[in-house]
Motif scaffolding. Structure first.
Motif, PDB file in Angstrom:
ATOM      1  N   ARG A 231       0.806  -1.215   0.000  1.00 46.60           N
ATOM      2  CA  ARG A 231       0.000   0.000   0.000  1.00 46.60           C
ATOM      3  C   ARG A 231       0.844   1.272   0.000  1.00 46.60           C
TER       4      ARG A 231
ATOM      5  N   ASN B  72      -5.084   2.383   5.132  1.00 43.94           N
ATOM      6  CA  ASN B  72      -3.949   1.608   5.614  1.00 43.94           C
ATOM      7  C   ASN B  72      -4.312   1.098   7.006  1.00 43.94           C
TER       8      ASN B  72
ATOM      9  N   GLY C  81      -0.004   0.069  -4.878  1.00 47.54           N
ATOM     10  CA  GLY C  81      -0.994   0.427  -3.873  1.00 47.54           C
ATOM     11  C   GLY C  81      -2.239   1.099  -4.406  1.00 47.54           C
TER      12      GLY C  81
END
Length: 575
Positions: free
Chosen positions: A98, A156, A266
């Protein structure tokens, strides 16, 4: 718009010199340009859910950033020192593909090292199951992985693991949270002691790969492995670092990687959602399978703990299996292998969750093993291994496309699960069958179970309140009948109480509290309502079943079960 004083007080804290100039300037800009965004960024603190702490990246107490993660890490460091006095503390840290995962992982490493704790930091992105493995392999006290699993690109997250390699559970989770909440942001130690940070990679990779092959290989012939045509996609995620190497060393030579999705990214440019639970995510892999005549499609989410599987149905067309189907196929295969090897002594168990298929209970009964059922989230299956050291764990899963083979990894593990499902497919092909035909035979042997999931998304403060009210209504006005079927039992995991309406008796639920309601109907149907712990969603799980005598009965039975599910959904006014 009016912003509550409590929120403004939080904002003002972030405008002090404890926070860097960029953070302060950004907040000032948001205050004038987007008060709604400011409110959403500060109206609460991010909380630990079923999969740790997960949220949108940005500035504020309700966002993933260096300060929220730094505060978590400082609190965890403090707790470790109290829990393990006079020990040299060690932590392993991994991160996925990510955006910002690598820099956030270094922030976490810096804070641990600033607190005098030895850090093993992966030099590049790695699968989440490898982090779980590394915690025990390196003798660490805790582990952290920076990931938001299958969430959209703006998310995240931060998952905490304990000494056993499993995610943090009671009582540690509450104690860590209490320590975090007692801190001020000014208490965070950000100045790294670089001498305490050691970068790890190849040696741990090799140990993880060898362990995976040992746990998930079952005497499949060399020829059968060579003859299985596998289509694999990492969906731009971390599994590309592990799965091709594992399959190659295990002897699978015909592995065809979806090239357009092999590069970690990501932003996940080729999919709407990098989630193998969503059929769209495997579109490119399915197209490649049709083009080259693949036997099986396998794909993983960004951090490689969930797997999606597609196999050829009785008409030769590629068909996506759901998480319950892959779970029962893998579990039945493991149980049969253990039985053949004479390893079933009556002291073994498999693991499942309260929202997963009841078919797992039928499998356990048939092989005379226990099925331990816990709350949603793989940390509870890992906890069973820790809590029952005198019993042997075989395998287990959950409906949301997670599976764990053996106990070397203590979290859902798509690396081992993909090797295992390839073993099943290869052995089936060698004997003239298919993985799908093996599943159909299970429906004849154990009952035809059909599951369905509805997720209703409600974003922001208003959405959270709507979800809360839906659960209040279900509790205060419990359903007595659904789709013409009497409700025979209700289980409320928040109150830890259940009631059997057939005899009027109440009973205690002896697993941790959770905001979950389950209805059981007189025809064996099961309906579960559960707000997500990591996403702004409320989920409704449906399970229906019937008996069939032959594989040829499947099509008609499936139509009947689909109709029943649709009628239940309509009766509950969820469509």
């Amino acid at each position: 718009m009016h912003i509550e004083q409590e929120i403004l007080d939080k904002v003002n804290v972030w405008l002090t010199p404890t926070f860097d100039e960029h953070t302060q300037e950004t907040i000032k800009e948001i205050m004038t340009s987007s008060p709604k965004e400011l409110e959403d960024s500060f109206y609460k603190n991010l909380e630990f859910g079923t999969g740790g702490m997960r949220g949108i990246m940005g500035i504020g107490t309700n966002r993933i950033n260096k300060y929220t993660l730094g505060k978590n890490t400082q609190g965890l460091a403090n707790y470790l020192k109290v829990s393990f006095p006079n020990e040299e503390l060690k932590v392993a840290i991994a991160y996925d593909c990510r955006n910002n995962s690598d820099t956030l992982a270094k922030v976490v490493a810096d804070v641990f090292s600033a607190n005098g704790i030895k850090v093993f930091l992966f030099s590049e992105m790695r699968p989440t199951p490898e982090l779980s493995f590394a915690v025990r392999h390196l003798g660490c006290h805790t582990g952290i992985v920076l990931t938001a699993s299958h969430n959209p690109p703006e998310y995240n997250g931060y998952k905490v693991y304990w000494q056993d390699g499993g995610q943090i559970v009671p009582p540690q989770d509450a104690a860590v949270i209490a320590e975090i909440e007692s801190l001020q942001y000014s208490d965070i130690k950000f100045d790294a002691n670089e001498s305490l940070i050691e970068y790890i990679d190849v040696a741990v990779d090799e140990a993880f790969r060898d362990s995976t092959i040992k746990n998930a290989s079952f005497n499949t012939s060399t020829e059968a492995r060579k003859n299985l045509k596998i289509i694999y996609t990492s969906l731009h995620g971390t599994s590309i670092k592990a799965i091709p190497g594992v399959l190659e060393k295990a002897g699978y030579t015909d592995v065809n990687i979806v090239a357009e999705q092999a590069e970690p990214n990501g932003n996940f440019p080729t999919v709407v959602s990098p989630n193998p639970e969503e059929p769209e995510a495997l579109t490119m892999a399915l197209a490649l399978a049709e083009k080259i005549g693949g036997d099986i499609v396998v794909g993983t989410d960004p951090d490689s703990d969930r797997l999606g599987v597609a196999v050829r149905n009785t008409d030769g067309k590629m068909m996506l299996l759901n998480g319950n189907q892959t779970m029962v196929v893998m579990t039945a295969f493991l149980l049969e292998q253990w039985k053949k090897q004479g390893k079933l002594t009556g002291n073994e168990f498999i693991g499942s969750t309260i929202v997963s298929t009841p078919m797992m209970l039928e499998l356990a009964s048939a092989y005379d093993v226990e099925c331990k059922v816990g709350l949603t989230g793989f940390k509870w299956i890992a906890k069973f291994i820790k809590d029952f050291p005198n019993q042997t764990y075989i395998g287990g899963g959950e409906e949301s496309f997670g599976y764990m083979v053996g106990d070397a990894v203590r979290d859902k593990d798509a690396v081992a699960a993909i090797l295992l499902v390839c073993e099943i497919a290869a052995q089936a092909k060698e004997k003239g069958s298919t993985l799908y035909q093996e599943l159909l035979q299970m429906y004849v042997d154990f009952g035809f179970y059909k599951e369905h999931l509805i997720s209703i998304t409600k974003k922001g403060i208003e959405g959270a309140n709507e979800i809360k009210q839906m659960m209040v209504e279900l509790r205060q006005n419990p359903l007595k009948e659904i789709n013409g079927q009497r409700v025979v039992c209700v289980e409320d995991y928040q109150s830890s109480k259940g009631k059997d309406f057939m005899n009027g008796e109440e009973f205690d639920i002896l697993i941790p509290k959770s905001n979950v309601l389950i209805y059981y109907l007189e025809d064996g149907s099961k309906i579960c309502a559960r707000p997500s712990g990591t996403e702004p969603k409320i989920k409704f799980y449906f399970s229906v079943n019937c008996q069939i005598e032959n594989i040829t009965d499947v099509t008609e039975a499936e139509i009947q079960l689909d109709t029943k599910i649709n009628n239940i959904i309509a009766a509950m006014q969820l469509n």
